[in-house]
Design an enzyme around this catalytic site. Structure first.
Site, PDB file in Angstrom:
ATOM      1  N   ALA A  82     -45.999  -6.491  44.623  1.00  0.00           N
ATOM      2  CA  ALA A  82     -45.319  -7.578  44.073  1.00  0.00           C
ATOM      3  C   ALA A  82     -44.163  -7.180  43.109  1.00  0.00           C
ATOM      4  CB  ALA A  82     -46.324  -8.256  42.823  1.00  0.00           C
ATOM      5  N   THR A  83     -43.954  -6.028  42.876  1.00  0.00           N
ATOM      6  CA  THR A  83     -42.779  -5.524  42.081  1.00  0.00           C
ATOM      7  C   THR A  83     -41.619  -5.696  43.078  1.00  0.00           C
ATOM      8  OG1 THR A  83     -44.014  -3.843  40.809  1.00  0.00           O
ATOM      9  CG2 THR A  83     -41.660  -3.518  41.267  1.00  0.00           C
TER      10      THR A  83
ATOM     11  N   ASN B  85     -51.076 -11.614  32.919  1.00  0.00           N
ATOM     12  CA  ASN B  85     -51.748 -10.286  33.168  1.00  0.00           C
ATOM     13  C   ASN B  85     -52.522  -9.800  31.903  1.00  0.00           C
ATOM     14  OD1 ASN B  85     -49.080  -9.904  33.111  1.00  0.00           O
ATOM     15  ND2 ASN B  85     -49.536  -7.919  32.862  1.00  0.00           N
TER      16      ASN B  85
ATOM     17  N   CYS C 267     -49.181  -1.173  33.394  1.00  0.00           N
ATOM     18  CA  CYS C 267     -47.676  -0.754  33.682  1.00  0.00           C
ATOM     19  C   CYS C 267     -47.059  -0.119  32.403  1.00  0.00           C
ATOM     20  CB  CYS C 267     -46.903  -1.602  34.308  1.00  0.00           C
ATOM     21  SG  CYS C 267     -47.617  -2.254  35.935  1.00  0.00           S
TER      22      CYS C 267
ATOM     23  N   THR D 295     -40.263  -0.043  59.284  1.00  0.00           N
ATOM     24  CA  THR D 295     -41.351  -0.180  60.201  1.00  0.00           C
ATOM     25  C   THR D 295     -42.662  -0.501  59.523  1.00  0.00           C
ATOM     26  OG1 THR D 295     -40.458   1.722  61.285  1.00  0.00           O
ATOM     27  CG2 THR D 295     -42.788   1.322  61.675  1.00  0.00           C
TER      28      THR D 295
ATOM     29  N   GLN E 288     -51.767 -12.064  39.379  1.00  0.00           N
ATOM     30  CA  GLN E 288     -52.935 -12.141  38.752  1.00  0.00           C
ATOM     31  C   GLN E 288     -53.831 -13.406  39.047  1.00  0.00           C
ATOM     32  OE1 GLN E 288     -54.325  -9.713  36.934  1.00  0.00           O
ATOM     33  NE2 GLN E 288     -52.565  -8.324  36.886  1.00  0.00           N
TER      34      GLN E 288
ATOM     35  N   ALA F  90     -51.992  -7.052  47.440  1.00  0.00           N
ATOM     36  CA  ALA F  90     -53.283  -6.916  47.775  1.00  0.00           C
ATOM     37  C   ALA F  90     -54.363  -6.285  46.864  1.00  0.00           C
ATOM     38  CB  ALA F  90     -53.202  -6.312  49.081  1.00  0.00           C
TER      39      ALA F  90
HETATM   40  N1  PMP Z   1     -46.697  -9.068  38.330  1.00  0.00           N
HETATM   41  C1  PMP Z   1     -48.000  -9.060  37.650  1.00  0.00           C
HETATM   42  C2  PMP Z   1     -48.189 -10.377  36.913  1.00  0.00           C
HETATM   43  C3  PMP Z   1     -49.002  -7.898  37.456  1.00  0.00           C
HETATM   44  O1  PMP Z   1     -50.217  -8.016  36.839  1.00  0.00           O
HETATM   45  C4  PMP Z   1     -48.619  -6.818  38.402  1.00  0.00           C
HETATM   46  C5  PMP Z   1     -49.425  -5.608  38.584  1.00  0.00           C
HETATM   47  N2  PMP Z   1     -49.959  -4.987  37.361  1.00  0.00           N
HETATM   48  C6  PMP Z   1     -47.132  -7.001  39.073  1.00  0.00           C
HETATM   49  C7  PMP Z   1     -46.442  -7.894  39.059  1.00  0.00           C
HETATM   50  C8  PMP Z   1     -46.833  -5.877  39.861  1.00  0.00           C
HETATM   51  O2  PMP Z   1     -47.634  -5.366  40.907  1.00  0.00           O
HETATM   52  P1  PMP Z   1     -47.611  -4.179  41.592  1.00  0.00           P
HETATM   53  O3  PMP Z   1     -47.649  -2.821  40.708  1.00  0.00           O
HETATM   54  O4  PMP Z   1     -48.540  -4.287  42.801  1.00  0.00           O
HETATM   55  O5  PMP Z   1     -46.241  -4.091  42.462  1.00  0.00           O
END
Ligand code: PMP
Length: 370
Positions: free
Chosen positions: A70-71, A150, A330, A242, A178, A200
């Site tokens: 997601a980041t 989150n 994070c 890849t 989330q 995932a």
């Molecule tokens: N968005 C939200 C709302 C999250 O909770 C998180 C993970 N803490 C992320 C983005 C980032 O996901 P990832 O660390 O798997 O890239």
């Protein structure tokens, strides 16, 4: 060891793991190679995973772009859409309580000359759609608002927020990291959501793999987005590199299971949440207060204050028996900007612990909780 930090990450389900392994050992072909069996096996596996993820969120297969998580998905939409569309305007709207990967991208883009509006949220972390509508200007090109928060689990009215954006001809992105697996995502019904991100590992899949949904227009074209990664033009030219076949297979299987078990998982999470809260209240009484008492919330996430007890100290002392967190994994060391934006006092923030349960009973050991 009691693991109550499922919002930070989840355990890979055995069925997921078992489907991944052959793509590390036997079927290691590059899905972009041609003709030979190894490559075709990998291609088929990616195709199936893409179909499974697409049916999880009810979109077309080629609207699923695999990323590293997601980041990356959030960075891709915020940087890529604004870069490709800066001739249309330079204003972007996000909420104050987005994940740091959205807010730090916003800070980066501000330095590049983009203008950001940070929408305020109510005490539960929810954006008021009227505030969004008031903030849209003729320079606005993109809005990014998370589906579920989150730290508090609160859910935004994504239907209404995306409708407002569509009315004003502004693209709408939501971070559903989330929410995925804890509520229904139907992108045919939510047809004004243009982009959506997820990872995932929040629904029992592997880490380091995620996706971004990019809605195609009626003629079948993607909107203009500058890729973050240029190269071999994989993922419809939107994300080169890849493909991590084993990871993609894992995400596909996790999405299939999350889709098939959605109702059951939600029911279980609600049940476990009530059991957990009852137990905590019985033992601690008025020494604790629950921050997330509202209805409109993903199930299984409980934000609790242990009064007059420092949350970091508590977690440190309990670490040999309990895994939980003070908020986002994070940015665990800093006091929560999310709770601050929701109006919690510094003292309350320092007392808050996020417990997040698993939808699988065997992963929440209630004997141990008791
Ligand atoms: N968005 C939200 C709302 C999250 O909770 C998180 C993970 N803490 C992320 C983005 C980032 O996901 P990832 O660390 O798997 O890239």
């Amino acid at each position: 060891m009691l693991y109550l930090d499922n919002s930070a990450t989840t355990r890979v389900l055995p069925e997921v793991y078992n489907e991944m392994v052959p793509y590390l050992s036997e079927y290691y072909g590059n899905p972009n190679s041609k003709y030979y069996d190894q490559a075709l096996k990998s291609q088929d596996a990616v195709k199936l995973a893409r179909e499974r993820v697409a049916s999880f969120i009810n979109c077309k297969d080629d609207e699923v772009i695999f990323t590293s998580g997601a980041t990356e998905s959030n960075n891709f939409i915020l940087k890529g859409y604004t870069h490709a569309n800066k001739n249309k305007g330079n204003h972007i709207i996000v909420s104050e309580v987005e994940h740091s990967c959205v807010l730090n991208t916003a800070k980066f883009l501000e330095k590049e000359g983009f203008d950001f509006t940070y929408l305020k949220v109510n005490h539960n972390g929810v954006v008021d759609p009227k505030e969004l509508e008031k903030s849209i200007t003729d320079k606005t090109i993109l809005v990014s608002i998370m589906w579920a928060n989150n730290e508090l689990g609160s859910i935004n009215d994504i239907k209404k927020l995306s409708e407002i954006c569509s009315k004003h001809n502004v693209k709408f992105h939501t971070d559903a990291t989330q929410f995925a697996g804890k509520g229904l995502i139907d992108l045919e019904e939510y047809n004004n959501v243009d982009f959506l991100s997820m990872s995932a590992h929040k629904f029992y899949g592997p880490k380091g793999i995620g996706m971004v949904f990019v809605r195609k227009d009626d003629l079948g074209f993607y909107p203009e987005i500058t890729p973050l990664l240029h190269g071999g033009e994989q993922e419809f030219g939107l994300r080169s590199g890849t493909l991590a076949v084993h990871q993609i297979v894992g995400m596909g299987k996790a999405a299939e299971i999350a889709h098939n078990n959605l109702e059951e998982n939600i029911k279980n999470l609600k049940k476990y949440e009530i059991q957990f809260i009852n137990r905590m209240s019985n033992v601690f009484g008025d020494k604790i207060e629950i921050n997330s008492t509202y209805d409109n919330k993903i199930p299984g996430l409980v934000s609790i204050r242990i009064k007059n007890y420092n949350n970091q100290l508590f977690l440190k002392e309990a670490a040999s028996v309990l895994s939980a967190s003070t908020g986002s994994a994070c940015s665990n060391a800093k006091p929560s900007y999310v709770l601050k934006a929701c109006g919690y006092t510094d003292k309350e923030i320092r007392e808050t612990i996020r417990f997040s349960l698993s939808s699988y009973g065997e992963y929440n050991d209630f004997e141990e909780i008791n």
